[in-house]
Design a protein around this motif. Structure first.
Motif, PDB file in Angstrom:
ATOM      1  N   PRO A  97      26.474  76.424  38.146  1.00 36.12           N
ATOM      2  CA  PRO A  97      25.235  75.723  37.744  1.00 36.12           C
ATOM      3  C   PRO A  97      24.224  75.652  38.888  1.00 36.12           C
ATOM      4  CG  PRO A  97      27.183  74.519  37.008  1.00 36.12           C
ATOM      5  CD  PRO A  97      27.675  75.602  37.921  1.00 36.12           C
ATOM      6  N   LYS A  99      21.639  73.001  38.981  1.00 31.45           N
ATOM      7  CA  LYS A  99      20.884  71.797  38.625  1.00 31.45           C
ATOM      8  C   LYS A  99      20.109  71.220  39.798  1.00 31.45           C
ATOM      9  CE  LYS A  99      24.035  70.493  34.883  1.00 31.45           C
ATOM     10  NZ  LYS A  99      24.976  69.459  34.361  1.00 31.45           N
ATOM     11  N   GLN A 100      20.566  71.430  41.014  1.00 35.15           N
ATOM     12  CA  GLN A 100      19.899  70.859  42.185  1.00 35.15           C
ATOM     13  C   GLN A 100      19.051  71.894  42.914  1.00 35.15           C
ATOM     14  OE1 GLN A 100      20.195  67.577  42.585  1.00 35.15           O
ATOM     15  NE2 GLN A 100      21.541  67.588  40.795  1.00 35.15           N
TER      16      GLN A 100
END
Length: 402
Positions: A97, A99-100
């Motif tokens: 992922p 996401k940040q």
């Protein structure tokens, strides 16, 4: 998303490789999502380069469709030399992922992780380093090989779910007829994870287990509840004891790795959020990094024995085996010479730990593992170029004669 295959089929140039990589990054193939679209893209690209393709599909535990590809480009019939096994290359199409994501320069407004950005001689984007850049380098190298001169097969394999337990590779090994043909040939095999083009002849594996204690929820002011942690505490004490043992027992070490231990890691969760309810469940876990020639099974046997004595549930969680190819073997030494780099071991695991039927496996790919999984993942353009060059040299060595 739109298919840009007509514009960005690899032609062997660095510019084409960058365009191919940007196309690949544009697919948000996070492991929790299907990799069907990126697999179709890769399939079309490989078909354009003359590969025949097997697809093995499965639905993961959440019912999400996943796809593995096994592709082979055979030499033309009149130049065929069946006794030569050729060369195999392995990659995965899933990514972690993002996401940040902050992008280059540590600025949160520096773009979308799935919209590749070329900046300061680097290509930024999720998967740029791990490991879509490697695939772009390999297909660009293949584009430089005239099939009329090819005398041995070129194999390319793309798996799903490498980032979450090597599930794609495991399915492929069990189910894909194309992979069975590859195993029968047993070619020298390259796993293209980022190594800065060093030749990794060994890596650790990964194995684990779960332990569960079941109690009974109740108001903590009454005697009705059974606190699941009461049985778990002595279990945690045993896990700590074994953790210390893995650091101190010389029979559980291998100094060819850094760190040279099994890196025993453990934790627990009692799922409790309030103080006036007795915890009804407590879960512990163990994860360790296995090494060639070090038998970790007696450790898990001790954990299971302790769990049984305490009335706890015990479940093994298989990962993958270590990878080991003799560093003095002809394959490793030849590839080291061709790459002009060094041999080494690493402590992370790859799909290569699942493919134990192949006798000649190494990990070698462009980019650094230090850029993998980061909030500003990137691959240096000079590493991408180096990957193309080394892969082309390897293909010419093992897939062309004369």
């Amino acid at each position: 998303m739109s298919n840009t295959m007509d514009d960005h089929c690899p032609d062997g140039t660095l510019e084409s490789a960058i365009a191919v990589l940007k196309d690949l990054i544009a697919y948000p193939s996070v492991s929790s999502s299907s990799n069907l679209e990126i697999s179709e893209h890769c399939s079309a690209l490989l078909s354009e380069l003359g590969f025949s393709i097997w697809r093995s599909q499965y639905d993961d535990q959440r019912g999400v469709r996943k796809v593995n590809l096994v592709a082979v480009r055979q030499p033309l019939a009149e130049r065929s030399q069946p006794q030569l096994p050729g060369l195999a290359y392995f990659c995965h199409t899933d990514v972690v992922p993002a996401k940040q994501w902050i992008g280059p320069g540590g600025q949160a407004d520096r773009g979308d992780p799935f919209d590749a950005l070329v900046y300061n001689d680097r290509i930024y984007g999720r998967g740029a380093c791990d490991m879509k850049g490697s695939f772009a380098a390999m297909v660009s190298a293949v584009a430089r090989i005239d099939r009329r001169a090819q005398t041995a097969p070129i194999w390319l394999v793309c798996t799903a779910d490498e980032e979450i337990g090597f599930e794609g590779a495991k399915h492929m090994v069990r189910q894909c007829p194309g992979y069975r043909q590859l195993v029968a040939s047993d070619p020298p095999s390259i796993i293209g994870e980022p190594t800065e083009m060093n030749v990794v002849y060994a890596h650790k594996g990964i194995q684990g287990c779960k332990i569960r204690s079941i109690g009974r929820a109740g108001h903590s002011a009454t005697a009705y509840g059974i606190n699941a942690n009461e049985a778990m505490v002595p279990m945690l004490s045993k896990l700590l004891q074994l953790c210390k043992l893995t650091r101190e027992d010389p029979g559980l070490r291998d100094d060819r790795f850094d760190p040279p231990t099994l890196s025993w890691n453990f934790g627990f969760n009692d799922h409790s959020h309030v103080v006036n309810i007795t915890p009804e469940r407590s879960d512990a876990w163990v994860c360790l990094r296995t090494m060639p020639g070090v038998d970790e099974q007696p450790l898990f046997a001790q954990v299971q024995q302790a769990a049984d004595q305490l009335g706890l549930q015990f479940t093994l969680v298989p990962g993958c085996d270590p990878l080991w190819t003799d560093p003095s073997s002809a394959f490793v030494q030849q590839l080291k010479t061709l790459a002009g780099t060094q041999t080494q071991t690493v402590c992370y695991a790859t799909d290569g730990g699942v493919m134990n039927e192949l006798s000649q496996r190494v990990v070698i790919g462009p980019g650094s593992i230090h850029q993998a999984h980061t909030v500003d993942e990137w691959i240096a353009i000079d590493q991408l170029q180096r990957g193309i060059e080394v892969y082309e040299t390897a293909l010419r060595h093992w897939c062309l004669s004369g």
